[in-house]
Write an enzyme that holds these catalytic residues in place. Structure first.
Site, PDB file in Angstrom:
ATOM      1  N   GLU A 102       0.861  -1.186   0.000  1.00 52.45           N
ATOM      2  CA  GLU A 102       0.000   0.000   0.000  1.00 52.45           C
ATOM      3  C   GLU A 102       0.893   1.231   0.000  1.00 52.45           C
ATOM      4  O   GLU A 102       1.849   1.309   0.766  1.00 52.45           O
ATOM      5  CB  GLU A 102      -0.892  -0.012   1.258  1.00 52.45           C
ATOM      6  CG  GLU A 102      -1.695   1.255   1.475  1.00 52.45           C
ATOM      7  CD  GLU A 102      -2.573   1.185   2.741  1.00 52.45           C
ATOM      8  OE1 GLU A 102      -3.016   0.075   3.111  1.00 52.45           O
ATOM      9  OE2 GLU A 102      -2.793   2.236   3.358  1.00 52.45           O
ATOM     10  N   GLU A 108      -2.524  11.142   3.322  1.00 47.88           N
ATOM     11  CA  GLU A 108      -3.543  10.961   4.349  1.00 47.88           C
ATOM     12  C   GLU A 108      -3.534  12.213   5.212  1.00 47.88           C
ATOM     13  O   GLU A 108      -2.509  12.910   5.308  1.00 47.88           O
ATOM     14  CB  GLU A 108      -3.243   9.745   5.226  1.00 47.88           C
ATOM     15  CG  GLU A 108      -3.490   8.414   4.553  1.00 47.88           C
ATOM     16  CD  GLU A 108      -3.271   7.281   5.548  1.00 47.88           C
ATOM     17  OE1 GLU A 108      -4.242   6.828   6.145  1.00 47.88           O
ATOM     18  OE2 GLU A 108      -2.103   6.871   5.709  1.00 47.88           O
TER      19      GLU A 108
END
Lengths: 299, 471
Positions: free
Chosen positions: A164, A169
């Site tokens: 990932e 974020e």
């Protein structure tokens, strides 16, 4: 900022000097980074969504993931998140030249919040390249938007082994900070390889910023606008994974798993282990505005 | 309403024509003219005052209880450098004054603060007390652009505090650099010390999500007579800080741009004073006052209905109220009701919980000197209720009015409102003829009103209580 500008202008002066030298034939050198440098050049656009056509997101590029994660076997999407993802226009719509992913506070299918999560799985997947998006973020305690990539073999090779790459974020209660991370075997969840980037005199929720990674065979560089703030290599990951004693039984701990095609995910989560739940001051609805997503490759 | 829109359509082209002519006449400033600008010095206190008056600290008036003695500097405490400001908060019984507070003023003609977005400082306390007020924009002259934050919690270590400037473009010449006011409300009367350091205006760039409000962010309504004035209240400005927390300040009306929806009924000046100019035209006797701050629409509004009434007001934000003894008589031992007058987001209301019965008294209880009201010539009682719970049809509120309360000649009358007439969590207005209070045979000295629910409604808010007659 001043220091950086100074360095930049010095670099320009240096280049100008070198160019001058070339013209007099003393030194033969180029100002352009050549292929021996660690910065890869990704100049060929392979995918772009400018979100210019009103309506639902382009179905030839994006599909929705629906629900609270239960159907996928991960209730709360693996993080105790509170939202129910839908494909309704109330939660995801293209208008005003951008994609809007809208988190709402409403009772829906047993959840207290709704939002949306779109993925490019099976529609656009790519190994290596520059992945970037221009985004204005929501704000408030409990909001957790992300622009991220997932390896396309998670079905056979379950997370975290499939890898990932979190290009961006952000937590709504830290409006000046984003973070970029990679997850893989022996380095995931709370032990991911991750770095924060903080704006000094601005916020992520009142203007657009470009979030990007440049991913080459042995390096992933993380950018906010034109600033490189993190560079991850197989060595970085091996060192990080070796620090964790939990990894002593994992035969693949610290493996570099970023060598297959990945697909794109964009979502706004509400609550969950990382941000904690919204509080009384959190204003709903909250919107992540995506001006564009562009992907480049090297050739 | 439609009629008014048509009128605007007629007016706007005319205004346009006028504007064009005026623009045509407008002349720029000559190159010889130097437009006055003022210094933009950011610092207020570093290790010493910066550009402040020789007095440095100008105390609030000792006549109102301000203690001028507890202010000084301290070379043993500093967040940065050598020296901080030290403030010793007195006890309420201190003979020199029971609280401390005052302002710092620019020693010149004022500063240009248009390039900053916040006042910042560091503070620490000898204990975790709460400072009543900190702000800026007060110069003891006009206080036009005053900003304040209430209830600042101190830590016993240095902590940075941020007070957002609602609209910096207004502050082209500001003299009021700093204001504080501190008492011992949070420490049960125990004196304490706090220190302040590194006070300055800053351009942080990390304040976002501006949210101005008027009328506490609510859409409020009121009646007012022609030629009377009503102030816009409940003015706040909230910004989201760099740590994700909201910061709310009180702001003076001059930061806002007010607008009336109906100039035939009401106008509003830059100080937020709404004047009822006339009864309206075309049967429209209401005007809604809204505001923007720095181009951002403010949440909340005030809708004024122009009326021609004679009023004796017991409790309202719109009319001048008569003095009362209390908003909760606390009749022991049978009364369970708690609560009284409260400020709800800038709107003054009466809020009761655990209600069985409760009285508002204005008869001169315990020789208070409060006079009962003579409402002989008035015809109606206006009152608004909000039931803060689920309403059942069988619920009720019995209102009784008492003339010559506690006297041998006391008479009273009751009016009953049923649950079917009330709404849950919403305000409902009542205009009750005084003749409906059966038994109230005299009303020249009404001094008590009683609300009885017998617990059918335990949580009740009341607002805008006044007697009136249409003229």
């Amino acid at each position: 900022m001043n220091l950086k500008n100074k360095i930049k202008s010095n670099a320009i002066q240096l280049c100008a000097t070198l160019v001058a030298m070339i013209t007099v034939g003393v030194v033969v050198i180029s100002c352009n980074p050549d292929d021996t440098q660690i910065v890869a050049n990704f100049n060929t656009i392979t995918m772009q969504d400018e979100f210019d056509i009103d309506g639902a997101p382009n179905s030839s590029l994006w599909t929705f993931e629906i629900g609270d994660g239960t159907a996928q076997g991960i209730p709360g999407w693996g993080n105790n998140e509170l939202q129910y993802y839908t494909d309704r226009p109330e939660n995801a719509v293209v208008e005003d030249g951008m994609l809007k992913i809208v988190a709402r506070q409403e009772a829906f299918e047993g959840s207290g919040y709704t939002s949306a999560r779109i993925i490019s799985q099976n529609l656009f997947e790519q190994q290596y390249g520059r992945f970037e998006a221009r985004i204005k973020l929501p704000w408030g305690q409990g909001l957790w938007p992300a622009f991220w990539l997932l390896g396309n073999d998670c079905a056979e090779n379950p997370w975290p082994n499939c890898g990932e790459i979190d290009v961006m974020e952000y937590l709504g209660d830290e409006p000046t900070v984003i973070f970029g991370s990679v997850h893989g075997p022996g380095y995931n969840a709370g032990d991911s390889v991750s770095k924060k980037y903080e704006l000094q005199n601005a916020r992520f929720d009142d203007e657009f910023h470009i979030f990007g990674v440049e991913w080459s065979p042995n390096r992933i560089n993380f950018y906010v606008d034109d600033e490189l703030y993190q560079s991850i290599t197989p060595e970085t990951i091996a060192d990080e994974a070796a620090e964790s004693i939990d990894n002593s039984l994992l035969d693949n701990a610290g493996d570099w798993v970023f060598n297959r095609p990945f697909f794109i995910i964009m979502n706004v989560a509400v609550g969950g282990n990382l941000p904690g739940p919204p509080n009384a001051d959190t204003v709903f609805p909250q919107t992540m505005y995506v001006d564009y997503v562009r992907v480049y490759s090297a050739d | 309403m439609k009629k008014f829109n048509l009128k605007y359509h007629i007016v706007f082209p005319l205004l346009g024509a006028i504007c064009i002519v005026m623009v045509g006449c407008e002349r720029g400033f000559s190159d010889d003219v130097d437009l006055a600008t003022f210094p933009n010095t950011p610092d207020i206190f570093t290790d010493a005052p910066v550009g402040l008056t020789d007095e440095f600290f100008e105390s609030f008036d000792p006549a109102v209880g301000a203690n001028p003695n507890g202010f000084g500097t301290d070379d043993n405490e500093a967040f940065e450098g050598t020296t901080s400001i030290r403030i010793d908060v007195p006890t309420p019984t201190d003979p020199d004054g029971g609280f401390i507070g005052g302002i710092f003023r620019d020693r010149g003609e004022g500063r240009d603060l248009t390039g900053y977005d916040a006042l910042t400082f560091y503070a620490k306390g000898s204990t975790t007390a709460t400072i009543g007020t900190i702000g800026f924009g007060s110069d003891f002259e006009r206080d036009r652009y005053a900003v304040s934050v209430n209830d600042i919690e101190l830590s016993t270590d240095w902590r940075k505090y941020i007070i957002p400037i609602p609209d910096p473009s207004k502050l082209v010449q500001e003299k009021g650099m700093f204001l504080f006011s501190a008492g011992t409300e949070s420490t049960n009367g125990a004196g304490y010390t706090f220190w302040i350091d590194e006070i300055r205006f800053e351009n942080l760039g990390t304040l976002g999500q501006p949210r101005p409000k008027i009328m506490g962010g609510q859409d409020q309504m009121g009646q007012a007579n022609v030629d009377t004035s009503v102030p816009i209240i409940g003015l706040t400005y909230t910004a989201n800080g760099p740590n994700g927390s909201d910061i709310t300040v009180n702001a003076t009306p001059s930061y806002y741009d007010f607008e009336t929806s109906n100039p035939f009924v009401a106008s509003v000046d830059e100080f937020g004073l709404v004047t009822v100019d006339g009864p309206g035209e075309g049967g429209n006797n209401t005007a809604t006052i809204t505001a923007t701050l720095g181009g951002v629409p403010a949440e909340g509004s005030l809708t004024i209905e122009a009326v021609n009434i004679e009023v004796i007001s017991i409790f309202s934000d719109v009319f001048a109220n008569v003095p009362v003894d209390n908003y909760n008589g606390f009749y022991e031992p049978f009364q369970t009701t708690l609560g009284g007058a409260v400020n709800e987001n800038g709107n003054n209301i009466i809020d009761y919980t655990m209600l069985n019965f409760v009285a508002i008294e204005y008869y001169g209880r315990d020789n208070s000197g409060v006079q009962p009201v003579d409402i002989t010539d008035l015809t109606h009682l206006h009152i608004e209720f909000r039931v803060n719970e689920t309403v059942d049809a069988s619920d009720f509120i019995n209102i009784s009015l008492h003339n010559n309360f506690t006297q041998p000649s006391e008479v009273s009358g009751v009016f009953s409102i049923s649950g079917a007439e009330l709404l849950s969590n919403e305000w409902v207005e009542f205009d009750i003829p005084l003749s409906s209070f059966a038994g109230l045979t005299a009303r020249d000295a009404v001094g008590m009103m009683l609300f009885v629910t017998d617990g059918t409604i335990a949580n009740l808010s009341i607002d805008n209580i006044y007697y009136y007659a249409e003229n």
